[in-house]
Enzyme design. Structure first.
Site, PDB file in Angstrom:
ATOM      1  N   ASP A  65     -10.961  -9.777   3.744  1.00  0.00           N
ATOM      2  CA  ASP A  65     -11.351 -11.132   4.174  1.00  0.00           C
ATOM      3  C   ASP A  65     -12.523 -10.971   5.122  1.00  0.00           C
ATOM      4  OD1 ASP A  65      -8.688 -10.244   5.874  1.00  0.00           O
ATOM      5  OD2 ASP A  65     -10.266 -11.051   7.145  1.00  0.00           O
ATOM      6  N   GLU A  81       0.831  -1.209   0.000  1.00  0.00           N
ATOM      7  CA  GLU A  81       0.000   0.000   0.000  1.00  0.00           C
ATOM      8  C   GLU A  81       0.861   1.253   0.000  1.00  0.00           C
ATOM      9  OE1 GLU A  81      -3.736  -1.689   2.534  1.00  0.00           O
ATOM     10  OE2 GLU A  81      -1.965  -0.993   3.583  1.00  0.00           O
TER      11      GLU A  81
HETATM   12  N1  SAH Z   1       1.603 -10.569   7.285  1.00  0.00           N
HETATM   13  C1  SAH Z   1       0.573 -11.504   7.547  1.00  0.00           C
HETATM   14  C2  SAH Z   1      -0.624 -10.910   8.226  1.00  0.00           C
HETATM   15  C3  SAH Z   1      -0.784  -9.426   8.106  1.00  0.00           C
HETATM   16  S1  SAH Z   1      -1.705  -8.853   9.434  1.00  0.00           S
HETATM   17  C4  SAH Z   1       0.135 -12.190   6.278  1.00  0.00           C
HETATM   18  O1  SAH Z   1       0.570 -11.793   5.198  1.00  0.00           O
HETATM   19  O2  SAH Z   1      -0.653 -13.112   6.364  1.00  0.00           O
HETATM   20  C5  SAH Z   1      -3.075  -8.191   8.671  1.00  0.00           C
HETATM   21  C6  SAH Z   1      -3.052  -6.738   8.381  1.00  0.00           C
HETATM   22  O3  SAH Z   1      -4.248  -6.428   7.719  1.00  0.00           O
HETATM   23  C7  SAH Z   1      -3.031  -5.871   9.611  1.00  0.00           C
HETATM   24  O4  SAH Z   1      -2.338  -4.680   9.325  1.00  0.00           O
HETATM   25  C8  SAH Z   1      -4.519  -5.642   9.918  1.00  0.00           C
HETATM   26  O5  SAH Z   1      -4.769  -4.295  10.261  1.00  0.00           O
HETATM   27  C9  SAH Z   1      -5.247  -5.973   8.622  1.00  0.00           C
HETATM   28  N2  SAH Z   1      -6.241  -7.065   8.662  1.00  0.00           N
HETATM   29  C10 SAH Z   1      -6.832  -7.570   7.559  1.00  0.00           C
HETATM   30  N3  SAH Z   1      -7.675  -8.581   7.873  1.00  0.00           N
HETATM   31  C11 SAH Z   1      -7.609  -8.735   9.216  1.00  0.00           C
HETATM   32  C12 SAH Z   1      -8.224  -9.659  10.127  1.00  0.00           C
HETATM   33  N4  SAH Z   1      -9.050 -10.611   9.701  1.00  0.00           N
HETATM   34  N5  SAH Z   1      -7.916  -9.548  11.447  1.00  0.00           N
HETATM   35  C13 SAH Z   1      -7.047  -8.604  11.872  1.00  0.00           C
HETATM   36  N6  SAH Z   1      -6.428  -7.718  11.045  1.00  0.00           N
HETATM   37  C14 SAH Z   1      -6.699  -7.779   9.737  1.00  0.00           C
END
Ligand code: SAH
Length: 232
Positions: A199, A12
């Site tokens: 999601d 982003e």
């Molecule tokens: N790096 C890891 C997870 C990223 S954390 C991966 O690639 O799987 C997720 C990021 O998106 C955080 O910055 C949060 O603010 C946001 N986010 C998106 N969906 C989320 C969810 N289901 N629960 C918590 N945060 C979420």
């Protein structure tokens, strides 16, 4: 007047930096801050990284070191509210930390010694951000209301259901927004936040999330920022 643009993930930030013709990198608080212009306005863009503490450090540095007079967060979140679907846009009116619990000393979710669980965003900046999001993404579903934050990627249907039951008006869940809202309240700095739903915070969240970030989220953030800063 310096507008701070904060993102949680590097895809982003990269899309925002593409819109800045003259950004210069400054290192502070273990982070890279990108100072420059966007549509002629003074902007500082930064990656907060993930979680409430990272977000609070970022917001504090933006205000103390970079003179940010407004903070706008763009990112992704998991949908919680009925009808809040992947690809929809959520603009936060209010934030709450879903994992704050100092009970029985303080009511569940209340931030001790603040006397409140909910931290509002700035209504004027939020109106502008909402208008920009609608203009930039006319086809996307749009919601405005409560967003909840905690230090947990919510990725099980059981946990999503528990949050829905506990906080029935929560539209979305993420990991940074409420921390920045609290810092901005402390400093009296206007704050607004927009999240694209990546999601549904359920058992399928992890797979949905990864694909979505690459394909959609960065384009959404850049389009909204461009619309926010476009000359009227
Ligand atoms: N790096 C890891 C997870 C990223 S954390 C991966 O690639 O799987 C997720 C990021 O998106 C955080 O910055 C949060 O603010 C946001 N986010 C998106 N969906 C989320 C969810 N289901 N629960 C918590 N945060 C979420």
């Amino acid at each position: 007047m310096t507008l701070a643009l904060v993102s949680a993930m590097h895809q982003e930030l990269a899309a925002v930096l593409d819109l800045m013709p003259d950004e210069r990198r400054t290192r502070a608080a273990g982070r890279d801050f990108w100072v420059g212009h966007l549509h002629g306005q003074e902007v500082v863009a930064v990656l907060s990284r993930i979680g409430k503490v990272a977000a609070a450090t970022t917001a504090t540095a933006l205000i103390e070191r970079f003179g940010a007079t407004r903070i706008v967060f763009t990112g992704v979140a998991g949908g919680l509210g009925a009808g809040v679907q992947v690809g929809d846009v959520v603009v936060a009116d209010t934030f709450l930390q879903h994992d704050m619990d100092a009970s029985p000393l303080f009511p569940r979710h209340e931030v001790p010694l603040y006397g409140a669980a909910r931290f509002p965003t700035d209504p004027v900046l939020t109106d502008r951000l909402a208008a920009a999001a609608r203009a930039a993404l006319p086809g996307a579903g749009f919601h405005r209301g409560l967003v909840v934050s905690g230090d947990r990627f919510v990725a099980t249907t059981a946990e999503a259901r528990a949050l829905q039951a506990e906080l029935p008006d929560a539209l979305a869940v993420e990991m940074e927004g409420a921390a920045i809202a609290q810092v901005c309240q402390d400093y009296g700095v206007p704050y607004a936040a927009v999240r694209t739903i990546s999601d549904r915070a359920d058992d399928a969240a992890h797979g949905d999330f990864t694909t979505f970030i690459e394909q959609v989220a960065s384009r959404h953030s850049a389009a909204i920022v461009r619309a926010l800063l476009a000359p009227a």
